[in-house]
Design an enzyme around this catalytic site. Structure first.
Site, PDB file in Angstrom:
ATOM      1  N   CYS A 148       0.808  -1.142  -0.133  1.00 42.18           N
ATOM      2  CA  CYS A 148       0.003  -0.177   0.050  1.00 42.18           C
ATOM      3  C   CYS A 148       0.789   1.220   0.116  1.00 42.18           C
ATOM      4  O   CYS A 148       0.301   2.380  -0.202  1.00 42.18           O
ATOM      5  CB  CYS A 148      -0.965  -0.185   1.177  1.00 42.18           C
ATOM      6  SG  CYS A 148      -1.962  -1.629   1.113  1.00 42.18           S
TER       7      CYS A 148
ATOM      8  N   HIS B  46      -3.418   7.105   2.017  1.00 39.02           N
ATOM      9  CA  HIS B  46      -3.638   5.658   1.466  1.00 39.02           C
ATOM     10  C   HIS B  46      -5.132   5.323   2.052  1.00 39.02           C
ATOM     11  O   HIS B  46      -5.155   5.399   3.120  1.00 39.02           O
ATOM     12  CB  HIS B  46      -2.777   4.475   1.867  1.00 39.02           C
ATOM     13  CG  HIS B  46      -3.345   3.294   1.681  1.00 39.02           C
ATOM     14  ND1 HIS B  46      -3.961   2.534   0.686  1.00 39.02           N
ATOM     15  CD2 HIS B  46      -3.329   2.318   2.657  1.00 39.02           C
ATOM     16  CE1 HIS B  46      -4.270   1.527   0.862  1.00 39.02           C
ATOM     17  NE2 HIS B  46      -3.999   1.120   2.194  1.00 39.02           N
TER      18      HIS B  46
ATOM     19  N   ASN C 212     -10.261  -0.577   0.247  1.00 39.59           N
ATOM     20  CA  ASN C 212      -8.918  -0.576   0.245  1.00 39.59           C
ATOM     21  C   ASN C 212      -8.051  -1.100  -1.097  1.00 39.59           C
ATOM     22  O   ASN C 212      -8.373  -2.301  -1.142  1.00 39.59           O
ATOM     23  CB  ASN C 212      -8.236  -1.210   1.369  1.00 39.59           C
ATOM     24  CG  ASN C 212      -6.664  -1.400   1.390  1.00 39.59           C
ATOM     25  OD1 ASN C 212      -6.066  -0.851   0.358  1.00 39.59           O
ATOM     26  ND2 ASN C 212      -6.176  -1.461   2.776  1.00 39.59           N
TER      27      ASN C 212
END
Length: 402
Positions: free
Chosen positions: A178, A328, A358
């Protein structure tokens, strides 16, 4: 004076002290990094000829100029299939309220057998080139930030081919989960400032749905698939759009978030005399994502604001100077906690987590592209962005759009 790498010595700030490491209460470490922006140089169209009467027969050392980089185009793409919280409640013990209250997520997109991550990344890259009005043949590097390539050896070359780049520009993958997109931005800046590249596509794309245990309500509710891209372009140093960055890793935290390799099948014994054992090796694959949510949450809420504050300090800025905070998109509670720590009001926080979940390395460029196309982010706006996740790896960058 230029060194062997093309950097000009006097323009690179020296370290006033050795990096200072300190251990956090949970066992994670942080370190002070080199401060201030670094302007690098590259050759300007070859060398000068010797002046008349000069006894040297060789050409003079090529002239060097300072270079910067800027973000000039963005694009994104996502799968057609949308999976809502209500859809998930039909396969695991959960419901829309339980998911949305704890994560902020309501929907996510998931790749089906008819789609590929490489195609999504290519579409996002094309959109970024169109916005920047740059031809694919003018691209001289493609960086694919992903932890889920569709080929063990990387997907970037396939994207380069799909874009129709006829000059065979360098293309390679960056694996940093990520945090990947932030690392991709910094890598692109280094290639431009020190390597003479002019147009670099930085793509963040992941399909973590392929590595999710869809019977585990703790993880299957979180992840979605998508791709986002930006074009990073060379410019004069005075127009530089990457003000500072701060990057870290801590392998000790790997136990909290991982998808480790596993062995499949049975041992294939060679011969019967016992002279060769465990050969050939078993075939391998990766496990589903395993996560300690509480520890990851604590890590993010502690390390991300520290990293952003460090990057802002290197740039000589503070939270009041930035126009947007773009993190993020992992969990809305993390986003809110970091914004509160940095004293950034919610109206200056970019979030599309509710719609996509996500999406790992895709989350930052996806949210950025939507904000640009929606008129939120305008040319000249300053953005504090940060990625964080498996590794554990985290990092931040202070950038200007346009």
């Amino acid at each position: 004076m230029a060194n062997a790498y093309g950097f000009v010595g006097h323009s690179v700030p020296t370290m006033k002290r050795a990096a200072q490491f300190q251990q956090m209460g949970s066992g994670f470490c942080s370190a002070d990094s080199i401060s201030k922006r670094v302007f690098c140089c590259s050759v300007v169209q070859g060398a000068d000829k010797p002046a008349s009467g000069d006894s040297r027969t060789e050409y003079r050392t090529p002239r060097l100029v300072s270079r910067g980089c800027k973000l000039v185009g963005s694009g994104s793409a996502m799968p057609a299939l949308q999976v809502s919280n209500d859809d998930l409640s039909k396969i695991v013990d959960t419901n829309d309220e339980w998911i949305s209250v704890r994560t902020g997520i309501r929907n996510r997109r998931v790749l089906t057998g008819k789609e590929s991550l490489t195609n999504l990344a290519t579409v996002a890259a094309r959109k970024a080139l169109e916005m920047a009005q740059v031809d694919a043949n003018d691209v001289d590097m493609v960086l694919m930030c992903t932890s889920t390539p569709e080929d063990l050896f990387g997907s970037a070359p396939q994207i380069q081919k799909a874009l129709g780049c006829k000059k065979n520009p360098l293309a390679y993958d960056i694996t940093a989960a990520c945090s990947g997109f932030v690392l991709g931005l910094v890598s692109a800046a280094c290639h431009i400032r020190g390597g003479g590249f002019n147009n670099i596509l930085v793509i963040g794309a992941d399909s973590l749905s392929r590595y999710v245990d869809w019977t585990d309500r703790g993880t299957c509710i979180l992840f979605g698939d998508a791709a986002g891209a930006v074009l990073v372009q060379s410019c004069d140093a005075e127009e530089d759009g990457l003000f500072a960055f701060d990057l870290h890793s801590d392998g000790d935290g790997q136990r909290h978030l991982k998808a480790a390799i596993t062995e499949n099948g049975i041992d294939h014994a060679v011969g019967s005399n016992g002279s060769v054992s465990d050969f050939p090796p078993r075939s391998s694959s990766y496990s589903c994502i395993q996560m300690n949510g509480k520890e990851v949450f604590r890590f993010a809420c502690r390390c991300v604001p520290q990293s952003i504050e460090s990057a802002l300090g290197k740039a000589g800025l503070n939270g009041s100077n930035i126009d947007w905070l773009l993190l993020h998109q992992a969990n809305q509670r993390i986003i809110d906690a970091v914004a509160t720590r940095l004293e950034v009001p919610q109206e200056r926080v970019i979030s599309n987590l509710a719609n996509y979940g996500n999406t790992s390395a895709a989350s930052i460029p996806l949210a950025l592209d939507e904000a640009v196309r929606g008129g939120k982010v305008k040319a000249g706006h300053l953005i504090a962005t940060a990625g964080f996740g498996a590794g554990l790896t985290w990092g931040s960058a202070i950038v200007r759009w346009g």
